[in-house]
Design an enzyme around this catalytic site. Structure first.
Site, PDB file in Angstrom:
ATOM      1  N   ARG A 146      -0.652  83.698 145.096  1.00  0.00           N
ATOM      2  CA  ARG A 146       0.243  82.592 144.712  1.00  0.00           C
ATOM      3  C   ARG A 146      -0.216  81.248 145.271  1.00  0.00           C
ATOM      4  NH1 ARG A 146       5.514  84.353 142.978  1.00  0.00           N
ATOM      5  NH2 ARG A 146       4.961  86.074 141.625  1.00  0.00           N
ATOM      6  N   ARG A 181       5.547  71.002 137.103  1.00  0.00           N
ATOM      7  CA  ARG A 181       6.694  71.834 136.714  1.00  0.00           C
ATOM      8  C   ARG A 181       7.913  71.007 136.294  1.00  0.00           C
ATOM      9  NH1 ARG A 181       9.158  75.182 135.366  1.00  0.00           N
ATOM     10  NH2 ARG A 181       9.940  76.774 136.764  1.00  0.00           N
ATOM     11  N   ASP A 188       0.932  85.039 134.678  1.00  0.00           N
ATOM     12  CA  ASP A 188       1.915  85.921 135.296  1.00  0.00           C
ATOM     13  C   ASP A 188       1.689  87.344 134.817  1.00  0.00           C
ATOM     14  OD1 ASP A 188       4.490  85.470 137.044  1.00  0.00           O
ATOM     15  OD2 ASP A 188       4.899  87.129 135.689  1.00  0.00           O
TER      16      ASP A 188
HETATM   17  C1  LIG Z   1       5.800  90.658 140.643  1.00  0.00           C
HETATM   18  C2  LIG Z   1       4.922  89.538 140.119  1.00  0.00           C
HETATM   19  C3  LIG Z   1       5.299  88.529 139.207  1.00  0.00           C
HETATM   20  N1  LIG Z   1       4.186  87.733 138.995  1.00  0.00           N
HETATM   21  C4  LIG Z   1       3.147  88.170 139.764  1.00  0.00           C
HETATM   22  C5  LIG Z   1       3.579  89.329 140.442  1.00  0.00           C
HETATM   23  C6  LIG Z   1       2.691  90.197 141.315  1.00  0.00           C
HETATM   24  C7  LIG Z   1       2.498  89.628 142.655  1.00  0.00           C
HETATM   25  C8  LIG Z   1       3.698  89.672 143.548  1.00  0.00           C
HETATM   26  O1  LIG Z   1       4.184  90.759 143.840  1.00  0.00           O
HETATM   27  O2  LIG Z   1       4.118  88.580 143.963  1.00  0.00           O
HETATM   28  C9  LIG Z   1       1.782  87.646 139.820  1.00  0.00           C
HETATM   29  C10 LIG Z   1       1.579  86.196 139.727  1.00  0.00           C
HETATM   30  N2  LIG Z   1       2.477  85.207 139.451  1.00  0.00           N
HETATM   31  C11 LIG Z   1       1.854  84.004 139.465  1.00  0.00           C
HETATM   32  C12 LIG Z   1       0.468  84.224 139.680  1.00  0.00           C
HETATM   33  C13 LIG Z   1      -0.553  83.121 139.560  1.00  0.00           C
HETATM   34  C14 LIG Z   1      -1.718  83.139 140.347  1.00  0.00           C
HETATM   35  C15 LIG Z   1      -1.514  82.949 141.836  1.00  0.00           C
HETATM   36  O3  LIG Z   1      -1.474  81.780 142.270  1.00  0.00           O
HETATM   37  O4  LIG Z   1      -1.473  83.952 142.561  1.00  0.00           O
HETATM   38  C16 LIG Z   1       0.299  85.595 139.901  1.00  0.00           C
HETATM   39  C17 LIG Z   1      -0.954  86.374 140.259  1.00  0.00           C
HETATM   40  C18 LIG Z   1       2.461  82.693 139.244  1.00  0.00           C
HETATM   41  C19 LIG Z   1       3.920  82.543 139.411  1.00  0.00           C
HETATM   42  N3  LIG Z   1       4.886  83.377 138.953  1.00  0.00           N
HETATM   43  C20 LIG Z   1       6.110  82.846 139.225  1.00  0.00           C
HETATM   44  C21 LIG Z   1       5.940  81.598 139.874  1.00  0.00           C
HETATM   45  C22 LIG Z   1       7.039  80.630 140.266  1.00  0.00           C
HETATM   46  C23 LIG Z   1       7.721  80.183 139.033  1.00  0.00           C
HETATM   47  C24 LIG Z   1       8.092  78.720 138.994  1.00  0.00           C
HETATM   48  O5  LIG Z   1       7.202  77.871 138.991  1.00  0.00           O
HETATM   49  O6  LIG Z   1       9.287  78.469 138.931  1.00  0.00           O
HETATM   50  C25 LIG Z   1       4.561  81.408 139.996  1.00  0.00           C
HETATM   51  C26 LIG Z   1       3.862  80.209 140.582  1.00  0.00           C
HETATM   52  C27 LIG Z   1       7.405  83.444 138.832  1.00  0.00           C
HETATM   53  C28 LIG Z   1       7.574  84.886 139.027  1.00  0.00           C
HETATM   54  N4  LIG Z   1       6.793  85.858 138.478  1.00  0.00           N
HETATM   55  C29 LIG Z   1       7.223  87.088 138.907  1.00  0.00           C
HETATM   56  C30 LIG Z   1       8.368  86.888 139.725  1.00  0.00           C
HETATM   57  C31 LIG Z   1       9.141  87.995 140.415  1.00  0.00           C
HETATM   58  C32 LIG Z   1       8.602  85.521 139.770  1.00  0.00           C
HETATM   59  C33 LIG Z   1       9.780  84.802 140.378  1.00  0.00           C
HETATM   60  C34 LIG Z   1       9.797  84.859 141.840  1.00  0.00           C
HETATM   61  C35 LIG Z   1       8.825  83.888 142.458  1.00  0.00           C
HETATM   62  O7  LIG Z   1       8.870  82.715 142.051  1.00  0.00           O
HETATM   63  O8  LIG Z   1       8.074  84.277 143.340  1.00  0.00           O
HETATM   64  C36 LIG Z   1       6.610  88.356 138.528  1.00  0.00           C
END
Ligand SMILES: Cc1c2[nH]c(c1CCC(=O)O)Cc1[nH]c(c(CCC(=O)O)c1C)Cc1[nH]c(c(CCC(=O)O)c1C)Cc1[nH]c(c(C)c1CCC(=O)O)C2
Length: 361
Positions: free
Chosen positions: A30, A43, A81
């Site tokens: 992330r 965003r 994602d």
């Molecule tokens: C379970 C999972 C998700 N997404 C992801 C996982 C596996 C890794 C982990 O366990 O954390 C993987 C993911 N999500 C995102 C990336 C981008 C690359 C990186 O920088 O790592 C990656 C590799 C961007 C994101 N994915 C998300 C954001 C934040 C969203 C926003 O900008 O509002 C980002 C930058 C949203 C997201 N996406 C997901 C959730 C549960 C959420 C909301 C909770 C949170 O914000 O942490 C599903």
């Protein structure tokens, strides 16, 4: 495949292949995210999945941490994602602010609502475009990581309809409908295989599979429901790349919480690198994997709220614990899970600097 600028920093790839490196490569899960003001700025004007689907925005955000931490961070990960795969399979997914599925899979009959054939080039072409664009933009500064979610983790979201503390619905499926569950897990895995292969063709130089919910399963249930599809993905991706004459890239599996299964994963799952959460001592993980895989991780992300002295002590300790016969080898430094939104970007910079200092051979 497109012609890309030559890679200037291959620390990540060498560590992933199990080599000794002059210092550990470092990146954080992330790393392009809400803790960065430049990310929050983008965003303000764009929805989350809109960014994922717009290659120049996804590229811009992917390179934000590379610009800010130039010379300190050793990999980029494509901004996207794991939930784009359920979308490609025909499900609607919203982000408000966490993921939610308006129409989850309530019963095995609902599987009929999914697309029977998924053409990843058609459904996820925007990811491949973003990868190719990012490779050019990175100009060889660091390698680019592609990724997908693991079948079990994606299955859990598709059935739960969002995040869940207990995974009661997803587990009810596993335990009441084991055969239908396994069939769906395999279907998801096959989409993941095509998705990862195309990411490599588009320019991804290492692949990571995120099994974020692995640790929610008892070890024998992990072995029954998740492990076979993780193995299928590693085998399928490597075979399809070889068949297409595309150089095979290293693969990382991050099975969060599955520390009980590390030895089995190292034995036969087919990954080059295993990612660790912070609940295992690195030296113990080394003993479990027996030199069969490289390791990635594993500082508790909340240590980044502990202040500079604490971060420094923790990195020093971690670097020592990951050493093999006194040397930094087969180690990709990272956190044990994603960085959280409240972290001060300067504290992350300090983390990178400490890794560079304490992992030097
Ligand atoms: C379970 C999972 C998700 N997404 C992801 C996982 C596996 C890794 C982990 O366990 O954390 C993987 C993911 N999500 C995102 C990336 C981008 C690359 C990186 O920088 O790592 C990656 C590799 C961007 C994101 N994915 C998300 C954001 C934040 C969203 C926003 O900008 O509002 C980002 C930058 C949203 C997201 N996406 C997901 C959730 C549960 C959420 C909301 C909770 C949170 O914000 O942490 C599903």
């Amino acid at each position: 495949m497109a012609d890309f600028p030559p890679l200037k920093n291959d620390l990540l790839l060498r560590a992933a292949r199990g080599e000794e490196t002059e210092r550990a490569p470092v990146w954080v899960m992330r790393q392009a995210g809400r803790y960065l003001p430049e990310f929050r700025k983008v965003r303000e004007d764009h929805e989350f999945f809109e960014i994922c689907r717009t290659p120049n925005l996804a590229t811009e955000i992917t390179v934000q941490p590379i610009r800010r931490y130039s010379g300190l961070v050793d990999a980029a990960i494509i901004f996207s994602d794991i939930l784009v795969v359920p979308q490609a399979m025909g499900m609607e997914v919203l982000m408000n602010p966490g993921p939610s599925f308006p129409d989850p899979l309530n019963t095995p009959e609902d599987v009929a609502k999914l697309r029977s054939e998924v053409d990843v080039k058609k459904e996820l072409g925007y990811v491949f475009e973003a990868i190719t664009m990012t490779r050019k933009e990175l100009n060889g500064e660091v390698p680019l990581i592609g990724f997908c979610g693991a079948p079990w983790t994606l299955f859990a979201y598709m059935v739960e309809g969002g995040g869940s503390k207990t995974l009661q619905k997803a587990k009810s499926w596993l335990f009441n409908h084991p055969n239908e569950s396994k069939a769906l897990l395999v279907r998801i895995a096959d989409v993941c295989i095509d998705f990862l292969v195309e990411q490599v063709k588009a320019g991804a130089q290492l692949l990571q599979v995120f099994d974020s919910w692995a640790g929610e399963l008892a070890p024998h249930h992990f072995a029954e429901f998740s492990y076979p599809t993780l193995q299928r993905i590693a085998e399928g991706v490597k075979r399809k790349l070889a068949e297409a004459g595309v150089p095979v890239v290293p693969m990382t599996l991050f099975a969060k919480g599955a520390n009980q299964s590390l030895a089995a994963l190292a034995q036969g799952a087919g990954y080059d690198v295993l990612g660790l959460d912070w609940c295992i001592e690195p030296s113990d993980a080394r003993a479990l994997v027996q030199g069969r895989t490289a390791l990635q991780g594993n500082m508790d992300p909340n240590m980044l709220y502990g202040g500079r002295d604490a971060i420094e002590r923790e990195v020093k300790r971690m670097a020592e614990s990951f050493r093999v016969a006194g040397k930094t080898k087969a180690w990709i430094a990272n956190l044990g899970h994603g960085i959280t939104p409240g972290v001060d970007p300067e504290d992350l910079k300090w983390f990178f600097q400490c890794v560079q200092k304490y992992s030097r051979n």
